[in-house]
Design an enzyme around this catalytic site. Structure first.
Site, PDB file in Angstrom:
ATOM      1  N   ASP A  26       0.857  -1.174   0.000  1.00 38.00           N
ATOM      2  CA  ASP A  26       0.000   0.000   0.000  1.00 38.00           C
ATOM      3  C   ASP A  26       0.901   1.233   0.000  1.00 38.00           C
ATOM      4  O   ASP A  26       2.089   1.162   0.339  1.00 38.00           O
ATOM      5  CB  ASP A  26      -0.892  -0.020   1.239  1.00 38.00           C
ATOM      6  CG  ASP A  26      -1.878   1.133   1.258  1.00 38.00           C
ATOM      7  OD1 ASP A  26      -2.534   1.371   0.231  1.00 38.00           O
ATOM      8  OD2 ASP A  26      -1.972   1.801   2.308  1.00 38.00           O
ATOM      9  N   ASP A  28      -0.310   5.124   0.741  1.00 38.32           N
ATOM     10  CA  ASP A  28      -0.634   6.099   1.785  1.00 38.32           C
ATOM     11  C   ASP A  28      -0.546   5.438   3.164  1.00 38.32           C
ATOM     12  O   ASP A  28      -1.252   4.478   3.443  1.00 38.32           O
ATOM     13  CB  ASP A  28      -2.048   6.650   1.586  1.00 38.32           C
ATOM     14  CG  ASP A  28      -2.170   7.490   0.327  1.00 38.32           C
ATOM     15  OD1 ASP A  28      -1.453   8.496   0.235  1.00 38.32           O
ATOM     16  OD2 ASP A  28      -2.962   7.127  -0.555  1.00 38.32           O
TER      17      ASP A  28
END
Length: 343
Positions: A26, A28
């Site tokens: 991922d 963010d």
């Protein structure tokens, strides 16, 4: 889907970068926050790559194109090609393309990432409900997304046009803190129309399918900061996961997690890719030991004794909490135990 309930984090004698062929990272809250690299991310990813691990970046944020994301990562010191970036815009575009005729118009409520992904699938992005769209797609459009865009979506949906959402993350981490995500915008349209969108992003299967198709991963490790997207997505895809504590999830949330939100491994940040993971062992009297810590589930609260590395204490607490919580999640008070760890 039947599977055993995870009751403790797993150990690994090898570094995770050696044990898995591909990290599905991922962005963010894991690699960067508010556009700036998170501490230790750049050097950790460089070391994992040098050790032979393939790095792929999997984001529910549909605002930017893979080219733009790859350029940003490269500027941060993480050399990345667009082919190594997978977005929820790509996943939702494939989902739409499988359900409407090629060349169909799609009303876009979101940013450029959605438009590029739709064109890649032979679909035509449009801006108005009056453009006779065959579908409506909604993705994160950034803080400048005009309120009138939601009205366009509502007009089309009220006419029976099918509605799709790239993802439903309620929040997104930024440099100044936690901000509303696409899920908050989806709620606006849901409330106004009473409709339900088809959702493609994590934790749902379309995103996992898109990721595996684009990366060819054989033994992937999902790396994320969110229990309800990254870790649940790994659970749904039946692959292992590493939770890092650099984003939205804190220690109390990990301890209270139901089975679908329990990661395989827990670490402070991306340095966790470069090391093995300590084993959590159980005592005959119901305690769980990791490093110098022992954790137990008391009648009303989780109990922790000992000393040592903070993450070892958290891993021991996870075992006590997850075992006590079973399939429901642990409701015992964890405040005093976490305070001992400074968490």
């Amino acid at each position: 889907m039947s599977r055993s309930v995870r009751t403790r984090p797993e150990g690994s004698g090898r570094s995770l970068g050696e044990a898995y062929d591909t990290a599905l990272l991922d962005l963010d809250g894991v690699v960067y926050a508010g556009g700036n690299a998170i501490d230790h991310a750049v050097e950790s990813l460089a070391a994992a790559r040098a050790g032979g691990m393939h790095l792929a970046y999997v984001t529910n944020n549909a605002l930017r194109t893979p080219d733009a994301v790859a350029e940003h990562l490269t500027e941060l010191g993480i050399p990345t090609g667009a082919d190594d970036v997978i977005t929820s815009a790509q996943a939702v575009a494939r989902l739409i393309a499988e359900q409407v005729p090629s060349g169909s118009r799609v009303l876009v409520i979101g940013g450029e990432g959605l438009r590029v992904a739709l064109r890649e699938r032979g679909l035509e992005p449009v801006e108005s409900a009056e453009d006779d769209p065959a579908a409506v797609v909604q993705g994160f459009g950034g803080p400048e997304l005009p309120w009138g865009r939601f009205a366009e979506a509502c007009y089309a949906i009220a006419r029976g046009v099918p509605w799709y959402a790239s993802n439903t993350d309620l929040t997104i981490p930024g440099a100044r803190g936690i901000a509303p995500g696409n899920g908050a915008a989806v709620e606006v349209v849901r409330i106004a129309t009473g409709a339900e969108p088809q959702v493609a992003g994590k934790p749902l299967p379309p995103m996992h399918r898109e990721t595996i198709l684009r990366t060819g991963a054989r033994r992937p490790l999902v790396v994320g900061d969110r229990l309800d997207t990254d870790i649940e997505g790994a659970f749904n895809g039946e692959v292992d996961s590493l939770l890092v504590l650099t984003g939205v999830t804190d220690g109390a949330q990990v301890l209270a997690a139901p089975p679908r939100h329990r990661p395989t491994y827990v670490d402070a940040d991306l340095r966790g890719l470069l090391s093995g993971q300590p084993e959590v062992t159980g005592d005959a009297d119901g305690g769980f030991r990791c490093g110098g810590w022992t954790a137990r589930a008391g009648a009303e609260r989780l109990e922790l004794e000992g000393e040592g590395a903070v993450l070892d204490g958290l891993r021991a607490l996870c075992a006590a909490a997850w075992t006590a919580g079973g399939e429901e999640g642990c409701a015992l008070d964890s405040g005093k135990a976490l305070a001992r760890l400074g968490l």
